[in-house]
Write a protein that holds these residues in place. Structure first.
Motif, PDB file in Angstrom:
ATOM      1  N   LYS A 223       0.810  -1.218   0.000  1.00 35.74           N
ATOM      2  CA  LYS A 223       0.000   0.000   0.000  1.00 35.74           C
ATOM      3  C   LYS A 223       0.844   1.269   0.000  1.00 35.74           C
ATOM      4  N   PHE A 224       1.973   1.223   0.715  1.00 37.19           N
ATOM      5  CA  PHE A 224       2.735   2.439   0.954  1.00 37.19           C
ATOM      6  C   PHE A 224       4.224   2.189   0.663  1.00 37.19           C
ATOM      7  N   THR A 227       6.888   4.285   2.615  1.00 36.92           N
ATOM      8  CA  THR A 227       6.882   3.853   4.017  1.00 36.92           C
ATOM      9  C   THR A 227       7.668   2.559   4.180  1.00 36.92           C
ATOM     10  N   GLU A 259       9.441  13.591   3.315  1.00 34.32           N
ATOM     11  CA  GLU A 259       8.352  13.881   4.260  1.00 34.32           C
ATOM     12  C   GLU A 259       7.024  14.048   3.526  1.00 34.32           C
ATOM     13  N   ARG A 260       7.066  14.653   2.327  1.00 33.20           N
ATOM     14  CA  ARG A 260       5.829  14.827   1.569  1.00 33.20           C
ATOM     15  C   ARG A 260       5.265  13.482   1.129  1.00 33.20           C
ATOM     16  N   ALA A 263       3.800  11.742   4.142  1.00 34.79           N
ATOM     17  CA  ALA A 263       2.522  12.362   4.522  1.00 34.79           C
ATOM     18  C   ALA A 263       1.400  11.877   3.615  1.00 34.79           C
ATOM     19  N   ALA A 264       1.709  11.692   2.327  1.00 31.79           N
ATOM     20  CA  ALA A 264       0.699  11.173   1.395  1.00 31.79           C
ATOM     21  C   ALA A 264       0.313   9.743   1.745  1.00 31.79           C
ATOM     22  N   GLU A 265       1.216   9.024   2.429  1.00 39.56           N
ATOM     23  CA  GLU A 265       0.929   7.662   2.866  1.00 39.56           C
ATOM     24  C   GLU A 265       0.484   7.624   4.326  1.00 39.56           C
ATOM     25  N   GLN A 266       0.104   8.803   4.833  1.00 47.05           N
ATOM     26  CA  GLN A 266      -0.523   8.953   6.151  1.00 47.05           C
ATOM     27  C   GLN A 266       0.410   8.556   7.303  1.00 47.05           C
ATOM     28  N   THR A 267       1.676   8.924   7.180  1.00 47.78           N
ATOM     29  CA  THR A 267       2.608   8.705   8.277  1.00 47.78           C
ATOM     30  C   THR A 267       3.678   9.787   8.217  1.00 47.78           C
ATOM     31  N   SER A 268       4.723   9.642   9.031  1.00 47.33           N
ATOM     32  CA  SER A 268       5.805  10.626   9.071  1.00 47.33           C
ATOM     33  C   SER A 268       7.095   9.923   9.458  1.00 47.33           C
ATOM     34  N   THR A 271       7.199   9.143  13.189  1.00 48.59           N
ATOM     35  CA  THR A 271       6.364   7.990  13.553  1.00 48.59           C
ATOM     36  C   THR A 271       7.077   6.681  13.220  1.00 48.59           C
TER      37      THR A 271
END
Length: 334
Positions: A223-224, A227, A259-260, A263-268, A271
């Protein structure tokens, strides 16, 4: 498609090689040989799965799955089922199935519903699946739940009911000696809610944690992708001092771009860094030859107190409490 269903697919083809009268028809129109399926590079796609399922129906009838009881045996359990069996309690087992179950059958998913005194583990289609194929995969999936319960929660199994949204196979009572209903509106396993706190007799905290980490990586990779790449780099050497600039450079990205994408994959980055530190910390706590101060040093913290503050933030417990819990065996109730 995830590679995790390969164990079952390979098990079928292995057994069929001993049946000359049908072995040639099972891989018909797939362009595959048995040697292809055995290859470590083989990838099972949905079109191949559907074609083989059709061939199996021609050879063995509508419910072809009953010819292969090994499909729900412990022999074909991979990361998913083993993590389910090694969870500390039944609630944890259901959580894993709900979160990662589609890694076994990508066209379906598990959903947990709590309704008063009963909890329902529902198996439902996520993609269009021909009914005859769905009935076979439903039987295989629920039989695997039965196998897991028999292995890890034998005291719970007599109180569980299995329901199917298809017609019964030949001799259904032999297939499901425990309570089963057919021609229902949904395919599910019904469990008394008060039994969700039942401990697994196969509980293994350390092995469970490692298996869940693997499942999470597989899920993230699908999915990511960014990440997954960052997780992989952080897991190689998780330290509190790891910087987003260093990781971004290893990925040939600027820190802002990294980081962008995260963020698009709903994390940082922060995290993911915390997750890597937690995973590594728990593994180091399992090594009783390491002092807590040595663990803090390995993780890049200035001292044991700094790591203890992080542990309290993550788990609400001290390092000593976490280590004690991981070396305390789960006891069966009653």
């Amino acid at each position: 498609m995830s590679s995790l269903p390969l164990q079952r697919f390979r098990r079928i083809t292995y057994e069929l090689r001993t049946m000359p009268d049908v072995s040639e028809t099972v891989l018909a129109e797939t362009g595959l040989t048995y040697a292809d399926v055995a290859s470590p590079e083989f990838e099972l796609t949905l079109p191949i799965l559907w074609r083989v399922a059709q061939n199996l129906r021609r050879a063995f009838g509508t419910y072809w799955c009953i010819q292969f009881p090994a499909l729900w045996s412990l022999d074909v359990h991979s990361h998913l089922e083993t993590a389910v069996r090694f969870a500390s309690k039944l609630q944890g087992s259901l959580d894993i199935l709900e979160r990662y179950g589609n890694q076994r059958w990508p066209f379906a998913h598990w959903r947990v519903e709590h309704e008063g005194a009963q909890t329902r583990l529902i198996f439902e289609r996520k993609l269009p699946v021909p009914d005859d194929d769905w009935h076979n995969f439903s039987v295989i999936s629920l039989k695997n739940v039965e196998t897991i319960l028999q292995s890890s929660y034998p005291d719970v199994l007599p109180h569980v009911r299995f329901s199917f949204d298809g017609p019964p196979p030949p001799q259904p009572d032999l297939l499901f000696p425990h309570s089963a209903d057919w021609q229902q509106s949904v395919c599910m396993v019904t469990i008394p809610t008060h039994l969700l706190s039942s401990p697994s007799i196969m509980a293994d905290v350390r092995a469970h944690d490692m298996l869940v980490t693997t499942l999470e990586k597989v899920s993230a990779a699908k999915k990511f992708p960014t990440t997954a790449r960052v997780r992989s780099l952080l897991d190689e050497n998780p330290t509190a001092g790891a910087s987003v600039e260093r990781v971004a450079g290893a990925l040939a990205l600027s820190s802002r771009t990294l980081e962008r994408q995260l963020a698009a994959e709903q994390t940082s980055f922060r995290t993911l860094q915390a997750e890597a530190l937690k995973r590594r910390m728990l593994m180091l706590l399992d090594d009783d030859s390491l002092s807590l101060a040595a663990i803090a040093e390995k993780l890049g913290y200035s001292d044991e107190t700094a790591l203890s503050r992080a542990a309290r933030r993550w788990y609400g417990k001290t390092l000593s409490q976490l280590r004690k819990e991981r070396f305390t065996p789960t006891l069966r109730a009653g």
